[in-house]
Design a protein around this motif. Structure first.
Motif, PDB file in Angstrom:
ATOM      1  N   LEU A  81       0.950  -1.192  -0.017  1.00  0.00           N
ATOM      2  CA  LEU A  81       0.002  -0.047  -0.131  1.00  0.00           C
ATOM      3  C   LEU A  81       0.720   1.334  -0.022  1.00  0.00           C
ATOM      4  O   LEU A  81       0.703   2.199  -0.681  1.00  0.00           O
ATOM      5  N   LYS A  82       2.110   1.325   0.633  1.00  0.00           N
ATOM      6  CA  LYS A  82       2.863   2.413   0.686  1.00  0.00           C
ATOM      7  C   LYS A  82       3.622   2.716  -0.491  1.00  0.00           C
ATOM      8  O   LYS A  82       3.587   3.817  -1.038  1.00  0.00           O
ATOM      9  N   HIS A  83       3.872   1.456  -0.925  1.00  0.00           N
ATOM     10  CA  HIS A  83       4.698   1.688  -2.474  1.00  0.00           C
ATOM     11  C   HIS A  83       3.640   2.099  -3.611  1.00  0.00           C
ATOM     12  O   HIS A  83       4.265   3.065  -4.173  1.00  0.00           O
ATOM     13  N   GLY A  84       2.593   1.660  -3.320  1.00  0.00           N
ATOM     14  CA  GLY A  84       1.592   2.123  -4.435  1.00  0.00           C
ATOM     15  C   GLY A  84       1.046   3.433  -4.204  1.00  0.00           C
ATOM     16  O   GLY A  84       0.941   4.125  -5.274  1.00  0.00           O
ATOM     17  N   ARG A  85       1.042   4.062  -3.043  1.00  0.00           N
ATOM     18  CA  ARG A  85       0.787   5.377  -2.830  1.00  0.00           C
ATOM     19  C   ARG A  85       1.694   6.269  -3.336  1.00  0.00           C
ATOM     20  O   ARG A  85       1.832   7.255  -3.826  1.00  0.00           O
ATOM     21  N   GLU A  86       3.016   5.749  -3.092  1.00  0.00           N
ATOM     22  CA  GLU A  86       4.226   6.520  -3.439  1.00  0.00           C
ATOM     23  C   GLU A  86       4.537   6.801  -5.082  1.00  0.00           C
ATOM     24  O   GLU A  86       4.478   7.472  -5.526  1.00  0.00           O
ATOM     25  N   ARG A  87       4.031   5.538  -5.785  1.00  0.00           N
ATOM     26  CA  ARG A  87       3.918   5.451  -7.019  1.00  0.00           C
ATOM     27  C   ARG A  87       2.881   6.380  -7.696  1.00  0.00           C
ATOM     28  O   ARG A  87       2.953   6.862  -8.646  1.00  0.00           O
ATOM     29  N   LEU A  88       1.491   6.541  -6.934  1.00  0.00           N
ATOM     30  CA  LEU A  88       0.603   7.283  -7.103  1.00  0.00           C
ATOM     31  C   LEU A  88       1.012   8.649  -7.446  1.00  0.00           C
ATOM     32  O   LEU A  88       0.535   9.653  -7.992  1.00  0.00           O
ATOM     33  N   VAL A  89       1.903   9.025  -6.182  1.00  0.00           N
ATOM     34  CA  VAL A  89       2.124  10.573  -6.159  1.00  0.00           C
ATOM     35  C   VAL A  89       2.804  10.890  -7.472  1.00  0.00           C
ATOM     36  O   VAL A  89       2.856  12.052  -8.061  1.00  0.00           O
ATOM     37  N   LYS A  90       3.868   9.897  -7.782  1.00  0.00           N
ATOM     38  CA  LYS A  90       4.619  10.146  -8.862  1.00  0.00           C
ATOM     39  C   LYS A  90       3.848  10.363 -10.177  1.00  0.00           C
ATOM     40  O   LYS A  90       4.053  11.178 -11.065  1.00  0.00           O
TER      41      LYS A  90
END
Length: 204
Positions: free
Chosen positions: A89-98
């Motif tokens: 979930l954390k990785h996905g959120r970081e990817r979404l920000v990018k």
């Protein structure tokens, strides 16, 4: 950029790309939220990477690039609601920000192709939609939210605390069977608002 602005921009993109969109590409009634994002991505990729559309204008190419990114962001954001693993979930959120950063860049490129009048019209339409939503009196809105959360919890076993809720798609499917089209985004938005307003509305 709020949801209404993004929806109005998406409609503008689809108008720009209308000559390249097959009849009934998105289907009738309107597809579920995730399917809509998938179709946006597929169309954007086809127009971006195919050599079959040499007649596309600069504006249309920027529109297809932006539609692709809108679909990718939407699909990723939707998928995050189904992930339970905290690291994923954390990785996905970081990817979404990018991805949303890239979306902003593509939006600026597309915006440069619009006339001043078109920019004003898009903003006016988004504002009108937003104002329409805010026009209900507080008491009327509270009553509607009570109905929403009551039926969602009672009939669809909606759990506001759950990371994943099948209730959203179940509600949209049942409405579609009645000939009423509504997006998962809209259902989810009002369920979240209702749950926040009436936190006591949950099954023991």
């Amino acid at each position: 950029m709020n949801n209404w602005e993004l929806l109005e921009i998406r409609e503008s993109l689809l108008r720009d790309l209308a000559e390249f969109i097959e009849d009934n590409y998105y289907g009738t009634p309107a597809p579920h939220e995730y399917r809509r994002h998938e179709l946006d991505v597929r169309l954007g990729k086809k127009l971006k990477f195919s050599s079959s559309y040499p007649q596309m204008t600069i504006r249309q190419r920027r529109a297809s690039d932006l539609l692709l990114q809108v679909g990718l962001c939407g699909a990723t954001e939707y998928a995050l609601g189904t992930i339970e693993d905290e690291d994923q979930l954390k990785h996905g959120r970081e990817r979404l920000v990018k991805m949303k950063g890239d979306l902003a860049d593509l939006m600026r490129d597309y915006d440069n192709c619009l006339s001043e009048e078109e920019r004003k019209l898009l903003l006016r339409q988004a504002k009108n939609n937003s104002n329409r939503e805010e026009s209900l009196k507080d008491s009327e809105r509270d009553s509607l939210l009570k109905l929403v959360i009551g039926m969602a919890v009672g009939a669809y076993c909606y759990n506001p605390a759950a990371l994943k809720n099948d209730a959203v798609s179940d509600i949209t499917k049942d409405l579609e069977e009645l000939g009423i089209s509504i997006s998962d985004d809209t259902v989810r938005k009002y369920l979240i608002q209702a749950a926040a307003k009436f936190p006591q509305a949950r099954k023991a």
